[in-house]
Design a protein around this motif. Structure first.
Motif, mmCIF file in Angstrom:
data_model
loop_
_atom_site.group_PDB
_atom_site.id
_atom_site.type_symbol
_atom_site.label_atom_id
_atom_site.label_comp_id
_atom_site.label_asym_id
_atom_site.label_seq_id
_atom_site.Cartn_x
_atom_site.Cartn_y
_atom_site.Cartn_z
ATOM 1 N N ARG A 155 -14.034 5.272 -9.244
ATOM 2 C CA ARG A 155 -13.415 5.124 -8.040
ATOM 3 C C ARG A 155 -14.282 4.965 -6.528
ATOM 4 O O ARG A 155 -13.775 4.443 -5.844
ATOM 5 C CB ARG A 155 -12.275 6.221 -8.045
ATOM 6 C CG ARG A 155 -12.855 7.644 -7.740
ATOM 7 C CD ARG A 155 -11.937 8.429 -7.817
ATOM 8 N NE ARG A 155 -12.401 9.920 -7.394
ATOM 9 C CZ ARG A 155 -12.584 10.598 -6.267
ATOM 10 N NH1 ARG A 155 -11.685 9.682 -5.221
ATOM 11 N NH2 ARG A 155 -12.834 11.679 -6.021
ATOM 12 N N LYS A 213 -10.662 -0.548 -2.450
ATOM 13 C CA LYS A 213 -9.908 -1.632 -2.895
ATOM 14 C C LYS A 213 -9.950 -2.890 -2.113
ATOM 15 O O LYS A 213 -9.759 -4.115 -2.658
ATOM 16 C CB LYS A 213 -8.408 -1.094 -2.941
ATOM 17 C CG LYS A 213 -7.437 -1.970 -3.636
ATOM 18 C CD LYS A 213 -7.817 -2.253 -4.963
ATOM 19 C CE LYS A 213 -6.632 -2.933 -5.873
ATOM 20 N NZ LYS A 213 -6.451 -4.416 -5.176
ATOM 21 N N SER A 261 -5.613 4.279 -5.462
ATOM 22 C CA SER A 261 -6.040 3.577 -4.252
ATOM 23 C C SER A 261 -4.628 3.766 -3.163
ATOM 24 O O SER A 261 -4.498 2.858 -2.450
ATOM 25 C CB SER A 261 -6.143 2.171 -4.388
ATOM 26 O OG SER A 261 -7.172 1.973 -5.208
ATOM 27 N N LYS A 278 0.742 -1.154 0.105
ATOM 28 C CA LYS A 278 0.015 0.019 0.108
ATOM 29 C C LYS A 278 1.051 1.395 0.195
ATOM 30 O O LYS A 278 1.852 1.388 0.817
ATOM 31 C CB LYS A 278 -1.005 0.244 1.206
ATOM 32 C CG LYS A 278 -1.705 -1.224 1.145
ATOM 33 C CD LYS A 278 -2.805 -1.298 0.063
ATOM 34 C CE LYS A 278 -3.554 -0.371 -0.051
ATOM 35 N NZ LYS A 278 -4.661 -0.573 -1.511
ATOM 36 N N GLU A 287 -13.206 -4.568 -2.915
ATOM 37 C CA GLU A 287 -13.137 -5.101 -4.076
ATOM 38 C C GLU A 287 -12.360 -6.311 -4.230
ATOM 39 O O GLU A 287 -13.015 -7.273 -4.950
ATOM 40 C CB GLU A 287 -12.447 -3.966 -5.125
ATOM 41 C CG GLU A 287 -12.584 -4.512 -6.402
ATOM 42 C CD GLU A 287 -11.689 -3.484 -7.325
ATOM 43 O OE1 GLU A 287 -11.960 -3.482 -8.700
ATOM 44 O OE2 GLU A 287 -11.162 -2.380 -7.016
ATOM 45 N N ASP A 288 -11.168 -6.453 -3.534
ATOM 46 C CA ASP A 288 -10.866 -7.725 -3.416
ATOM 47 C C ASP A 288 -11.571 -8.795 -2.764
ATOM 48 O O ASP A 288 -11.059 -10.086 -3.223
ATOM 49 C CB ASP A 288 -9.390 -7.530 -2.692
ATOM 50 C CG ASP A 288 -8.247 -6.870 -3.450
ATOM 51 O OD1 ASP A 288 -8.530 -6.408 -4.732
ATOM 52 O OD2 ASP A 288 -7.298 -6.355 -2.634
ATOM 53 N N ARG A 347 -16.477 -2.846 -10.622
ATOM 54 C CA ARG A 347 -16.235 -1.566 -10.215
ATOM 55 C C ARG A 347 -16.314 -0.554 -11.445
ATOM 56 O O ARG A 347 -15.749 -0.726 -12.622
ATOM 57 C CB ARG A 347 -14.706 -1.178 -9.786
ATOM 58 C CG ARG A 347 -14.387 0.014 -9.049
ATOM 59 C CD ARG A 347 -13.297 -0.100 -8.130
ATOM 60 N NE ARG A 347 -13.002 1.303 -7.501
ATOM 61 C CZ ARG A 347 -12.291 1.457 -6.507
ATOM 62 N NH1 ARG A 347 -11.040 0.567 -6.197
ATOM 63 N NH2 ARG A 347 -12.055 2.637 -5.672
#
Length: 240
Positions: free
Chosen positions: A197, A181, A92, A74, A184-185, A194
């Motif tokens: 954003r 994020k 992200s 990250k 979403e994973d 998606r």
């Protein structure tokens, strides 16, 4: 303990962050570099949890580099140019620190990173083992874990470090502390996509697509941004 790395073409900026890391018990420094091209191969090898990354650098700028780091790394941007703040959300980034970076703001960003990794671990551990993992997830809401059927989700709206999950069965969205994020994973890509954003939608809940290419989910008109339009249109023929 979070493993971190630093990339900045200014030696003084690297030294400052190295000093901050050395004073922070929850961080372990695995490397620091002034050359972004050299650093990229090392980052790919070391796979740190956090990367403190400058943006304006020669040969390879931070925005481009942030798209090349390992999936589990990250990014926290450190820059003297605040105009990059909005763009940082498109990649992200966990946080955006404006130079000169104070230790107080540095610690705030580290706390945010630790919260993100804690939430990611909780999300990974929360999948029900008694039912197929693609059908159920548990989300932490007001201190307790709330069970959600994935087939009940209409769409998800992001709010920086939180998301609002809109359900077919409830009028009020579920709010939980997790990044878009990270969520979403966790969602199966065959069922969710998606489109912005700030938005993830359930493909089978799309009611219609407007002439302008936006979509209607439930009673909400959701804009499909240019960054996600191609991937969205590729999936439309399979469901419409």
């Amino acid at each position: 303990m979070l493993r971190c790395a630093i990339i900045d073409d200014e030696p003084l900026a690297v030294s400052l962050l190295e000093n901050y890391v050395s004073k922070t018990a929850t961080l372990e420094l695995v490397g620091s570099w002034n050359d972004p091209v050299e650093a990229l191969s090392r980052i790919t090898e070391l796979k740190p949890d956090i990367l403190f990354l400058d943006i304006q650098m020669p040969d390879l700028d931070g925005m481009d580099l942030s798209r090349m780091v390992p999936e589990g790394t990250k990014v926290i941007f450190t820059t003297a140019f605040k105009q990059y703040a909005f763009e940082s959300y498109d990649v992200s980034a966990l946080d955006f620190l404006l130079k000169p970076v104070s230790y107080r703001k540095f610690l705030t960003a580290v706390d945010k990173a630790r919260t993100w990794f804690d939430m990611k671990s909780a999300a990974e551990a929360s999948v029900s083992v008694s039912t197929p993992p693609n059908n159920i997830l548990f989300f932490k809401v007001d201190g307790t874990f709330k069970r959600l059927e994935l087939t009940d989700i209409l769409f998800v709206e992001g709010m920086k470090d939180y998301v609002k999950i809109y359900l077919n069965s409830e009028d009020i969205p579920v709010v939980t502390h997790i990044t878009m994020k990270a969520l979403e994973d966790q969602l199966p890509e065959t069922n969710f996509i998606r489109v912005h954003r700030s938005f993830i939608v359930a493909i089978d809940k799309i009611k219609s697509v407007t002439p302008g290419g936006d979509i209607v989910v439930g009673d909400r008109l959701i804009h499909v941004s240019d960054a996600y339009r191609d991937s969205f249109l590729k999936k439309i023929p399979t469901v419409i």
